[in-house]
Design a protein around this motif. Sequence first.
Motif, PDB file in Angstrom:
ATOM      1  N   SER A  13       9.711   3.273  -9.758  1.00  0.00           N
ATOM      2  CA  SER A  13       9.844   4.228  -8.656  1.00  0.00           C
ATOM      3  C   SER A  13       9.752   5.653  -9.180  1.00  0.00           C
ATOM      4  N   ILE A  35       7.742   7.141  -4.153  1.00  0.00           N
ATOM      5  CA  ILE A  35       6.760   6.065  -4.260  1.00  0.00           C
ATOM      6  C   ILE A  35       7.336   4.923  -5.073  1.00  0.00           C
ATOM      7  N   VAL A  73       1.899  -0.803  -2.282  1.00  0.00           N
ATOM      8  CA  VAL A  73       2.672   0.324  -2.792  1.00  0.00           C
ATOM      9  C   VAL A  73       3.355   0.961  -1.586  1.00  0.00           C
ATOM     10  N   THR A  74       4.625   1.327  -1.739  1.00  0.00           N
ATOM     11  CA  THR A  74       5.365   1.919  -0.625  1.00  0.00           C
ATOM     12  C   THR A  74       5.641   3.385  -0.914  1.00  0.00           C
ATOM     13  N   ILE A  75       5.225   4.243  -0.005  1.00  0.00           N
ATOM     14  CA  ILE A  75       5.438   5.678  -0.139  1.00  0.00           C
ATOM     15  C   ILE A  75       6.277   6.147   1.043  1.00  0.00           C
ATOM     16  N   CYS A 100      -0.380   8.042   7.753  1.00  0.00           N
ATOM     17  CA  CYS A 100      -0.508   7.848   6.308  1.00  0.00           C
ATOM     18  C   CYS A 100      -1.978   7.939   5.911  1.00  0.00           C
ATOM     19  N   TYR A 120      -4.800   8.679   2.262  1.00  0.00           N
ATOM     20  CA  TYR A 120      -5.002   8.908   0.832  1.00  0.00           C
ATOM     21  C   TYR A 120      -6.238   9.763   0.643  1.00  0.00           C
ATOM     22  N   CYS A 142      -4.018   1.754   4.458  1.00  0.00           N
ATOM     23  CA  CYS A 142      -2.640   2.232   4.572  1.00  0.00           C
ATOM     24  C   CYS A 142      -2.081   1.915   5.964  1.00  0.00           C
TER      25      CYS A 142
END
Length: 335
Positions: A170, A190, A253-255, A265, A267, A284
């Motif tokens: 993390s 993240i 992946v968790t943001i 969300c 990128y 996402c």
Amino acid sequence: MTNATMVTRECLDDNGPMWGPANTSECTPDSQVSRGNRLNHLRGTFIPPGQAKKVADALSELTADADGLEEGDLTSAVDVYDNILESSENGTDRDTLKSAMKGIGNIMKARRETLRASQKSNRGAGRLIEFVEDISRLVSLENGTVNIVEDGIDVRVEAIENVENFEGLSFSPEADGDETGDSPPLKAKIDLPETLFSKLTPEQRALIDRAQFTLYESDALFQTGDEEGSEDVGPVISASVGDVPLQDLDDPVTIAFEKKEGRHCAYWDFGKNDGNGDWSTAGCERVVADDEIMCKCSHLTNFALVPDSGASSQRAAFGASLFGVLMSLLLVYLY
């Protein structure tokens, strides 16, 4: 070759050959040399191994007054960072990384129109993002972790010692607290899943020795080059592992970001917009909680919460197209 003035000495031979005092009458004081000329001179300076920090220090000083930076200044600065990276190909240290990030933080305060112009002319802003990731791969990890906190940018590089038994990782940069002692608001966080490397080959796993994380406290470097600019996105958080691209992950992946209305969300896709880059929502998913928005994404890169007008442009176009098709079918059916 760069333009330079000459310091001269006269050869005296009254008591054997010797040099006379330096004649500096042709020299120009530093205060009279423009920042653009000094940056251009620095750009043409060869950086021997082990001297990258001195150049990074000089660059951070020259970019300190960021509001006055011109497009040509940014072009020179980006070229200097490329030279620093080239001179560090066999590795670099924490002090050099810290000095380089100080300069990057300065440049992030430049005028948006200047950053956009630099991106449009030579991908200046995008190259700086790539520099941050590339130089992080080269920093020595003698103590297992390197943390750099500069105004506008936080970098953390953490060793991964056992890829086969990876337990997740993390990154949550600490925000400054206030005088009341209340918990600071979330900037971004993240989390990398335990199954991050499940699809990699043994050869790819052998290349991984670290994870690189970066928090950009604004989206200043994420410029498309469009003259009209874009709405303020806010913080951008990134993650990568070594030099191995990761996508189509088994577990996302968790943001997490501070909750904001009208956001999606996204990128940063470097390949969009003729190579200038742009935000994309592909891969996402948004999950809204009480006080935060979580993004679950199937790859590693740079993530942000983008205003609906930007993040959902693809979805809006698709929706409009679909609506048009449905209306056409309905009219055919009715008439």
